[in-house]
Design an enzyme around this catalytic site. Structure first.
Site, PDB file in Angstrom:
ATOM      1  N   GLY A 144       0.793  -1.219   0.000  1.00  0.00           N
ATOM      2  CA  GLY A 144       0.000   0.000   0.000  1.00  0.00           C
ATOM      3  C   GLY A 144       0.826   1.270   0.000  1.00  0.00           C
ATOM      4  O   GLY A 144       0.463   2.265  -0.640  1.00  0.00           O
ATOM      5  N   ASN A 191      -7.574   3.821   8.880  1.00  0.00           N
ATOM      6  CA  ASN A 191      -6.920   2.667   9.484  1.00  0.00           C
ATOM      7  C   ASN A 191      -6.972   2.665  11.002  1.00  0.00           C
ATOM      8  O   ASN A 191      -6.799   1.622  11.636  1.00  0.00           O
ATOM      9  CB  ASN A 191      -5.453   2.602   9.034  1.00  0.00           C
ATOM     10  CG  ASN A 191      -4.703   3.895   9.314  1.00  0.00           C
ATOM     11  OD1 ASN A 191      -5.080   4.957   8.828  1.00  0.00           O
ATOM     12  ND2 ASN A 191      -3.640   3.809  10.081  1.00  0.00           N
ATOM     13  N   HIS A 215      -1.251  -8.114   2.734  1.00  0.00           N
ATOM     14  CA  HIS A 215      -1.098  -8.665   4.083  1.00  0.00           C
ATOM     15  C   HIS A 215      -2.190  -8.241   5.057  1.00  0.00           C
ATOM     16  O   HIS A 215      -2.210  -8.675   6.208  1.00  0.00           O
ATOM     17  CB  HIS A 215       0.294  -8.326   4.647  1.00  0.00           C
ATOM     18  CG  HIS A 215       0.448  -6.910   5.112  1.00  0.00           C
ATOM     19  ND1 HIS A 215       0.431  -6.558   6.446  1.00  0.00           N
ATOM     20  CD2 HIS A 215       0.638  -5.768   4.425  1.00  0.00           C
ATOM     21  CE1 HIS A 215       0.607  -5.252   6.554  1.00  0.00           C
ATOM     22  NE2 HIS A 215       0.734  -4.755   5.343  1.00  0.00           N
ATOM     23  N   CYS A 261       2.831   6.668  21.006  1.00  0.00           N
ATOM     24  CA  CYS A 261       3.907   6.597  21.991  1.00  0.00           C
ATOM     25  C   CYS A 261       4.711   5.313  21.869  1.00  0.00           C
ATOM     26  O   CYS A 261       5.889   5.279  22.224  1.00  0.00           O
ATOM     27  CB  CYS A 261       3.347   6.740  23.408  1.00  0.00           C
ATOM     28  SG  CYS A 261       2.070   5.550  23.832  1.00  0.00           S
TER      29      CYS A 261
END
Length: 403
Positions: free
Chosen positions: A72, A152, A202, A326
């Site tokens: 992608g 996403n 994937h 983080c």
């Protein structure tokens, strides 16, 4: 629970055994180079041609409009850079959103340094763009609109058909990053007026290192990788035949299961969301409640850090991810969560759970119950939460006293 509970399918998926089985002969038996002219090599070339047709059929495109890439990220880079380079005489203005994948945002930032103008559209609290804002942003020098199909992180699905119609009306090319949406929701590139679309293997139980870029017939794009005549002279290099074949098998199986899987995942998704919202205080759902990917759950827990939450879930054999960056070494929370208006302190305490084909209600019950315990423990250690509760108690006492 002793077994590993994997709930991070938006990050990657396992490769199905059936996909691996389909790939194996092309490592050892049908290993010919597709560019060679002898019959043995032509078997590999035929496998690529068949794969291209299967993927084209899945999005209602023509086989000649599908180009194989490494994934992608490459597809996004090629689509955006390719359009800008090809349309340089018309203009250099790109329209995107503030919550795109970094493969899009970083490409746009790079092109800005090269002299391109980029408009980053705002999104609402659910992550949806305003179609009016989009149309107002189009200028005479606009050459590309690039807006992801489904986010996403928070799973919000954009009004792709309407975006495509606006782009077509103004004769502007429309690219969508559909890596998360491909084979999870129906996609018709013709009906939705999509000119370019990125896909990846994937994310759908296929191998890593393979993807595809759909380029509508008639769009001129210069070679992205020089060095050979592969992919109709647009992407040089010997084709990764085993991965392409594996991608084909994954697409065939995913499209066959898409409708039934979506129904199953939506039921589990909504069940889990309801249970967590009812059992854990000070938590909110991020993303649109219904216009979202079937398998996506993104929750923000106040008064805790997402990194600590992930570590404690991992100790309970649960694999998930955080809306906070983080874990990658950044102190800044997710740009997606900031784009939908979450304050830094709440965005830092976010959790993304993405379901897969083997996810069960039993597993989700286990995770929901674990969250009750983990969140309470983390909040008990939080001075911010302690201060908040103390002020809340004082406010209640003051109210009672006034009565």
């Amino acid at each position: 629970m002793e077994k590993k509970i994997y709930l991070d399918h938006a990050a990657t998926t396992s490769t199905r055994p059936s996909v691996v089985d389909e790939m194996l002969p092309y490592f050892t038996e049908e290993f010919g180079n597709p560019s060679s002219i002898y019959e043995f090599a032509q078997n590999a070339k035929q496998a690529i041609d068949d794969s291209r047709q299967i993927i084209a059929d899945a999005i209602h495109a023509e086989a000649a409009e599908v180009f194989f890439v490494s994934g992608g990220t490459e597809a996004d880079n090629w689509a955006i850079s390719g359009v800008v380079e090809n349309c340089a005489k018309k203009g250099n203005h790109i329209i995107t959103t503030k919550m795109e994948h970094h493969a899009v945002l970083h490409t746009c930032e790079y092109l800005e340094k090269k002299g391109c103008e980029v408009t980053y559209l705002d999104v609402d609290a659910d992550g949806l763009i305003s179609l009016d804002d989009l149309e107002k942003a189009i200028k005479e020098n606009t050459v590309l609109i690039t807006i992801m199909f489904a986010n996403n992180e928070i799973g919000t699905i954009q009004p792709i058909k309407e975006i495509g119609a606006i782009a077509k009306k103004h004769k502007v090319l429309f690219h969508t990053d559909a890596v998360q949406a491909f084979t999870h929701v129906p996609i018709d590139v013709v009906d939705m007026n999509i000119d370019l679309m990125s896909m990846s293997g994937h994310k759908i139980y296929g191998p890593k290192g393979i993807g595809a870029l759909y380029i509508r017939k008639g769009i001129r794009m210069k070679a992205f990788i020089h060095g050979g005549a592969q992919e109709r002279r647009r992407r040089g290099g010997t084709e990764n035949v085993p991965a392409i074949v594996g991608f084909r098998k994954a697409v065939k199986e995913a499209t066959a299961l898409m409708e039934s899987e979506a129904i199953r995942e939506v039921e589990l998704r909504d069940y889990f969301i309801k249970k967590v919202l009812e059992t854990v205080p000070y938590v909110k759902l991020n993303g649109h409640p219904t216009k979202r990917l079937p398998n996506n759950v993104n929750l923000s827990f106040e008064f805790i850090e997402g990194e600590s939450l992930l570590i404690m879930l991992d100790m309970k054999n649960v694999c998930a991810s955080s809306g906070s960056a983080c874990t990658s070494g950044s102190l800044d929370p997710s740009h997606v969560l900031l784009a939908i208006g979450l304050p830094h302190e709440i965005a830092h305490g976010s959790l993304r759970i993405t379901l897969g084909e083997k996810t069960s209600r039993e597993e989700l019950d286990y995770v929901a119950d674990a969250l009750v315990t983990i969140v309470k423990r983390l909040r008990d250690m939080s001075p911010v939460y302690e201060d908040y509760m103390q002020k809340k108690i004082e406010s209640v006492i003051e109210t009672q006293y006034k009565k």
